[in-house]
Structures are given as C-alpha cells and as structure tokens.
Write a protein that holds these residues in place. Structure first.
Motif, mmCIF file in Angstrom:
data_model
loop_
_atom_site.group_PDB
_atom_site.id
_atom_site.type_symbol
_atom_site.label_atom_id
_atom_site.label_comp_id
_atom_site.label_asym_id
_atom_site.label_seq_id
_atom_site.Cartn_x
_atom_site.Cartn_y
_atom_site.Cartn_z
ATOM 1 N N SER A 1 0.820 -1.215 0.000
ATOM 2 C CA SER A 1 0.000 0.000 0.000
ATOM 3 C C SER A 1 0.853 1.262 0.000
ATOM 4 O O SER A 1 0.445 2.293 -0.542
ATOM 5 N N SER A 2 2.060 1.201 0.587
ATOM 6 C CA SER A 2 2.927 2.384 0.591
ATOM 7 C C SER A 2 3.401 2.717 -0.819
ATOM 8 O O SER A 2 3.533 3.897 -1.177
ATOM 9 N N THR A 3 3.642 1.670 -1.649
ATOM 10 C CA THR A 3 4.022 1.910 -3.044
ATOM 11 C C THR A 3 2.844 2.418 -3.852
ATOM 12 O O THR A 3 2.971 3.313 -4.690
ATOM 13 N N LEU A 4 1.664 1.827 -3.589
ATOM 14 C CA LEU A 4 0.471 2.243 -4.325
ATOM 15 C C LEU A 4 0.103 3.692 -4.000
ATOM 16 O O LEU A 4 -0.447 4.396 -4.845
ATOM 17 N N GLN A 5 0.411 4.118 -2.787
ATOM 18 C CA GLN A 5 0.058 5.486 -2.380
ATOM 19 C C GLN A 5 0.772 6.535 -3.219
ATOM 20 O O GLN A 5 0.178 7.555 -3.592
ATOM 21 N N ILE A 6 2.047 6.312 -3.540
ATOM 22 C CA ILE A 6 2.828 7.304 -4.295
ATOM 23 C C ILE A 6 3.037 6.872 -5.740
ATOM 24 O O ILE A 6 3.910 7.413 -6.431
ATOM 25 N N LEU A 7 2.214 5.925 -6.214
ATOM 26 C CA LEU A 7 2.331 5.468 -7.598
ATOM 27 C C LEU A 7 1.952 6.612 -8.538
ATOM 28 O O LEU A 7 0.853 7.145 -8.467
ATOM 29 N N GLY A 8 2.871 6.988 -9.384
ATOM 30 C CA GLY A 8 2.671 8.124 -10.275
ATOM 31 C C GLY A 8 3.410 9.365 -9.848
ATOM 32 O O GLY A 8 3.430 10.355 -10.583
ATOM 33 N N ALA A 9 4.029 9.345 -8.664
ATOM 34 C CA ALA A 9 4.799 10.496 -8.172
ATOM 35 C C ALA A 9 6.245 10.096 -7.927
ATOM 36 O O ALA A 9 6.867 10.509 -6.936
ATOM 37 N N GLU A 10 6.804 9.282 -8.839
ATOM 38 C CA GLU A 10 8.161 8.772 -8.649
ATOM 39 C C GLU A 10 9.204 9.899 -8.739
ATOM 40 O O GLU A 10 10.186 9.917 -7.988
ATOM 41 N N LYS A 11 8.986 10.824 -9.684
ATOM 42 C CA LYS A 11 9.948 11.924 -9.836
ATOM 43 C C LYS A 11 10.018 12.772 -8.570
ATOM 44 O O LYS A 11 11.115 13.127 -8.101
ATOM 45 N N ALA A 12 8.866 13.089 -8.027
ATOM 46 C CA ALA A 12 8.851 13.891 -6.796
ATOM 47 C C ALA A 12 9.481 13.132 -5.635
ATOM 48 O O ALA A 12 10.170 13.719 -4.792
ATOM 49 N N LEU A 13 9.275 11.806 -5.601
ATOM 50 C CA LEU A 13 9.848 11.003 -4.526
ATOM 51 C C LEU A 13 11.373 11.015 -4.587
ATOM 52 O O LEU A 13 12.047 11.283 -3.569
ATOM 53 N N PHE A 14 11.931 10.729 -5.762
ATOM 54 C CA PHE A 14 13.392 10.684 -5.864
ATOM 55 C C PHE A 14 14.015 12.079 -5.730
ATOM 56 O O PHE A 14 15.144 12.207 -5.221
ATOM 57 N N ARG A 15 13.312 13.103 -6.171
ATOM 58 C CA ARG A 15 13.815 14.463 -5.968
ATOM 59 C C ARG A 15 13.848 14.797 -4.483
ATOM 60 O O ARG A 15 14.805 15.432 -3.997
ATOM 61 N N GLY B 1 14.236 16.465 1.150
ATOM 62 C CA GLY B 1 13.034 17.241 1.458
ATOM 63 C C GLY B 1 11.888 16.328 1.863
ATOM 64 O O GLY B 1 12.085 15.139 2.165
ATOM 65 N N ASN B 2 10.689 16.876 1.872
ATOM 66 C CA ASN B 2 9.499 16.111 2.233
ATOM 67 C C ASN B 2 9.066 15.226 1.051
ATOM 68 O O ASN B 2 8.948 15.699 -0.075
ATOM 69 N N THR B 3 8.827 13.953 1.346
ATOM 70 C CA THR B 3 8.386 13.023 0.301
ATOM 71 C C THR B 3 6.915 13.278 -0.034
ATOM 72 O O THR B 3 6.155 13.779 0.810
#
Length: 552
Positions: free
Chosen positions: A326-340, A346-348
């Motif tokens: 579920s943690s992966t599904l929560q940010i699915l589609g926001a990979e660029k923001a996550l790695f940045r 900064g804040n994920t």
C-alpha cells in the motif's frame, strides 16, 4: 564423485558425463578459459545418452514443464534409465548438474537423485551448448537452428496466448487512448474557437462547453443567416432558450468579419471532426467502464473506473498492482517527486495517482495525507481480491468504500468507524447469501420447467376426456375441486375400457357360435350325401342280380 550434466535442447534431452575435470581445472575461471578448445573439452565431457522429442508439440510441452520447474514422465524415465541406480539407505556416488535449481529440487524430491546448480555446472553446460552439434554426429548442419527457431516461436506464442492477465492490456490501451483523446479534443476545440472567432467572436463567451460550441458552429454556419426561426434548434442543442435567444441577438450585432464560402466549409468540416472525436470518446469511456467492471469490479467501485485503470496501467498489470504494498500504491505516479525529495532531503510526496479520487479532495488539507494512506490500503486490498478471487463481485469494493466514508466522517466529526474484521465478515456473509440465492433461483427455474413438461404430457395423455370435462364445467360443474375432477376422469376411463372389453367379448362369442352352427350344418350335409350314394349303389346291385336270374 561422478558428475552428470542434463542439457535440454529444442531437439531432445541429452545426458553428458564429466570426468577428468583436472585437465580443464576445478575452478570456474579455468573451465571458462578451456571451453573454447573442443579437443580439451571433448576429452572431459562425453555424451552418454540422447532422447529426441517425438514432435514439435511434444517439444513445446517439455519446454513448458522445464520452464515451470516440473519434471515430466519422459524426463524421469530418461534419467532412471541412463543414470546409475541409487540403493535405498545409501548415498549416491554421483550428482546431476542442471541449469535451473527449481527443476533440480523437483527431480530430487521425485527420484532422490542428488542435483546441483552452480557457476561451475553452468560453465560446463555453456561448453556443451557451444559444441553440441559436434557431440551428435547424425545432426545435419542447420537442423538444430531450425528446431530452436520453431520452438522459440511456438513457446512465445503459447505464453502470449495463455497469459491469464492478458485482458489487462485492453484496459491499459483504453486508458492511454482516453488520455490522448482528451488532449487532442481540447487542442482541436481551442483551434475551432480561435478559427470561428474571426467570424463570430461573441459566441465564445456565450457557449463555454467545447462539444456544444462545435455543434453550434455546425448549425449556424454563417452568422448573417441567424434568425428567430433557429431558436428552437439552438434550444435543443444548448438546453436553454435564453442562451439561444442571446446567440441570435449577438449574431445580429456581431463585430466579426465575413468569411468566404470555402473558409466556412473548412470550419464546418473541422467542427464535425471535433464532434466525432467527442462522441468516440464517450463510447471509449463506456467501453472502459464495462471492462473495469469485468476485470477489477471491487477496485472500480472503490476508487472509480478511470483512476483504477490508471493505477493498473502504471503498474503494468493487475497482478503487478496486487503485488505492490500500500505504501508503493500510495505514491504510484509520483516517482519523480519522490526521488527528488530523497535527493534533496526534502518532504516526500503524500499521494500520486490516487489524488484524483474524490475522497482526497473531500478531506481537509490537514488530513489529506492520512486519507491517502488509508485509501491506498483499501485499494491494495481491493486489487488483491480482484486478482486472486475466483468469482467477480462488487460487494467487497462497496464495503471498502463504506469504510473510507466512515473514516472521512471520523476525521471531520469524530464518529468512530467500524472495525475492519467486522466489515469483512459482513462482506463474506453477503457473498455467501448471494451464492445461495443464485443456486435457489436456478433450482426454482429448473423445477418450473419440469412442471411445465409434466402438465404438457398430462394434457397429451388425457386428450378427449379433458374437453369433456371442460364442457361439463361450463354447464355448471365448475365448483368442483381439480382433484375430484381427476378422480372422475379416471373412473370414466375405467368404465369406458370395461364397456369396450365387454363388447369385444360379446362379439367374439357370437362369432364363435355362428362358426359352430355352420360347421354342424356342413357335417349333416356330408352325411346325407353319403347315405344317398350308398342307396343308389344298393339299387344298382339289385338290378344286376335280377338281370342275371332272367338270363339263366
């Protein structure tokens, strides 16, 4: 300890014996360097047995079994026939080298043959593959390549054909096409607005919807032809009579320039193309909704068809989505923001594609992260149910949606939600009740059919007595119960049968009596005839005797 090598090819199974490994070295690097020399490698590795496949279909079945880590009966017979037998209670004095650890473990479980798969064995098998055509002398040049090519095509075709989750591809393609159509329709609609605004600029402010704007442009054509007679037609398109009148009034006092007939025709064709694309987009959306209800009904009922399809397409398939935590599904589609965020410390991100769900928008800014985490948890549960459940049902998705609604109320009003275990128990009970109702409905339908067949057969057997009973009922016997009528019918049948039997017996008796009298008459006539013949013969004798006496 002797080392045997099992090598699977497109043409059959082959078994090699590796002995004298000291000549090429015991470590991986030494074997790797000596593989290219066939003279050295051929002295160490020798072919002991080869079992060719019977047909291309047999080769495909064997290849599928080996790829899944299963030992077939043919492979078992081949190994037991050509390998030394292992006595019970004693260790084997040899080992079998295989390329895949899965099939090695399965062979050991079934036959107790010790197997090993390591880098040393893989290097030896690589040498076998390199010089395989020299080990088997009967192979013609090019036969092995043809077999490998045919088996590769059939294996890949079978994998695509028997892919359980291949229906997900339709959803992925549909959602990609839907997004592309949205972009194209928006850009084309802006082009229509800009193009026709040179002729009728006031129409842009009156009609805001792109599809309705294209339909109005198609209807109006030239603004100079706008009259009050076109108000009903404009009202049918817009659904608002005031707007239709406003368009007519604006057309009379428009500041736009006049366009030539050729320009107007091109504008009309382009507006028609935008209308066609919009209509096709509606049909495609309906197709996507039906597909999602078939493939992932619980996920669609929980988060919506479009967002669910986007999650499936981003994960690659429904199975991949079900495997995601579920943690992966929560940010699915926001990979660029996550790695940045990880790079800059900064804040994920708190949410990805699930941000488009209505639940995240309804939550307050303080609770959006919590709501995204809770919604991702429920989406993960729904996707796993859709992927691995045997029957399609929307009950679990509806119950999960109720839980999300309760969690929203808890964040806003403080109302305590139900426990997850209670909700799942109620969902399971409702699915079981639905199954029992379906079974009962099926049994009732079959019972009704059998009753209809029975009633038809009774009507066919009863025949004329049924009509007689109907006539009697119309004459005043309709107050009797159907059971008594049936009894009467049976009694009437018995009486009729008895009367017919008596009549037949009487007729037979009469016939028999008549036959007896006729026979008696015939006998009497025959006796009378015999007496006459005897009397005549006696008279003749008397006359002869008299004539003899006169002569004397």
């Amino acid at each position: 300890m002797a080392l045997y090598l099992l090598y699977e090819t497109a043409s059959g199974y082959s078994l090699f014996l590796a002995h004298g490994l000291d000549q090429i070295g015991q470590n991986t690097e030494a074997v790797r360097s000596s593989i290219s020399d066939m003279n050295r490698f051929g002295k160490v590795v020798q072919l002991t047995a080869f079992h060719p496949f019977e047909s291309a279909l047999d080769a495909l079945n064997q290849c599928n079994s080996v790829s899944e880590g299963l030992m077939t009966n043919e492979l078992r017979n081949f190994l037991e026939l050509n390998l030394p037998k292992v006595k019970e209670g004693k260790k084997a004095k040899f080992s079998l080298g295989v390329s895949e650890p899965k099939i090695g473990s399965h062979i050991f479980e079934e036959t107790k043959i010790p197997c090993q798969s390591n880098e040393f064995v893989l290097e030896l098998l690589r040498g076998v593959r390199l010089h395989f055509d020299r080990f088997i002398k009967d192979l013609k040049p090019g036969d092995l390549e043809k077999a490998q090519l045919g088996l590769g095509h059939s294996y890949s075709r079978a994998k695509v054909k028997f892919n359980v989750n291949r229906v997900d591809n339709m959803v992925i393609q549909a959602i990609f096409l839907l997004d592309t159509l949205d972009k194209d329709i928006n850009s084309f609609s802006m082009r229509v607005r800009e193009w026709y605004s040179w002729h009728f600029p006031e129409l842009v402010k009156i009609v805001n919807d792109n599809y309705l704007y294209a339909r109005v442009v198609k209807l109006i054509e030239d603004k100079s032809k706008l009259t009050d007679d076109m108000v009903p037609a404009l009202t049918d398109i817009l659904g608002d009579e005031d707007k239709a009148k406003e368009i007519v009034e604006a057309g009379k006092a428009s500041m736009g320039q006049d366009l030539s007939a050729v320009d107007l025709v091109n504008v009309q064709m382009f507006a028609q193309r935008v209308m066609d694309l919009s209509e096709y987009r509606k049909k495609l959306y309906g197709y996507l909704v039906t597909k999602m209800n078939d493939i992932a009904p619980n996920l669609a009922s929980l988060i919506g068809e479009v967002v669910g399809a986007r999650l499936i397409s981003h994960a690659g398939s429904l199975t991949n989505l079900a495997k995601c935590p579920s943690s992966t599904l929560q940010i699915l589609g926001a990979e660029k923001a996550l790695f940045r965020a990880l790079k800059t410390r900064g804040n994920t991100p708190k949410y990805g594609l699930i941000f488009h769900s209505s639940f995240i928008g309804r939550a307050s800014a303080r609770n959006k992260g919590r709501m995204a985490r809770y919604l991702a948890n429920k989406c993960s549960i729904a996707s796993r149910i859709d992927c691995f459940a045997e029957k399609n049902t929307t009950i679990f998705g509806e119950k999960l949606r109720e839980q999300v609604e309760e969690r929203l109320d808890f964040y806003d009003k403080g109302v305590a939600p139900r426990k997850n275990i209670d909700v799942m128990k109620s969902a399971i009970e409702s699915t079981e009740n639905n199954d029992t109702e379906m079974k009962e409905a099926a049994t009732d339908a079959s019972g009704k059919k059998s009753k209809k067949k029975k009633s038809k057969s009774e009507i066919a057997v009863d025949g004329e007595p049924m009509s007689a009973d109907k006539v009697a009922a119309t004459n005043g016997d309709a107050s009797e119960e159907p059971k008594s009528e049936k009894k009467k019918k049976k009694k009437d049948k018995r009486k009729l049968d008895e009367e017919l039997a008596e009549d037949l017996n009487g007729v037979s008796c009469v016939d028999a009596h008549e036959d007896g009298t006729a026979k008696k008459k015939k006998k009497k006539k025959a006796e009378d005839n015999e007496e006459d013949v005897q009397a005549k013969s006696e008279k003749k004798k008397k006359k002869k005797s008299k004539s003899e006496d006169g002569d004397e």
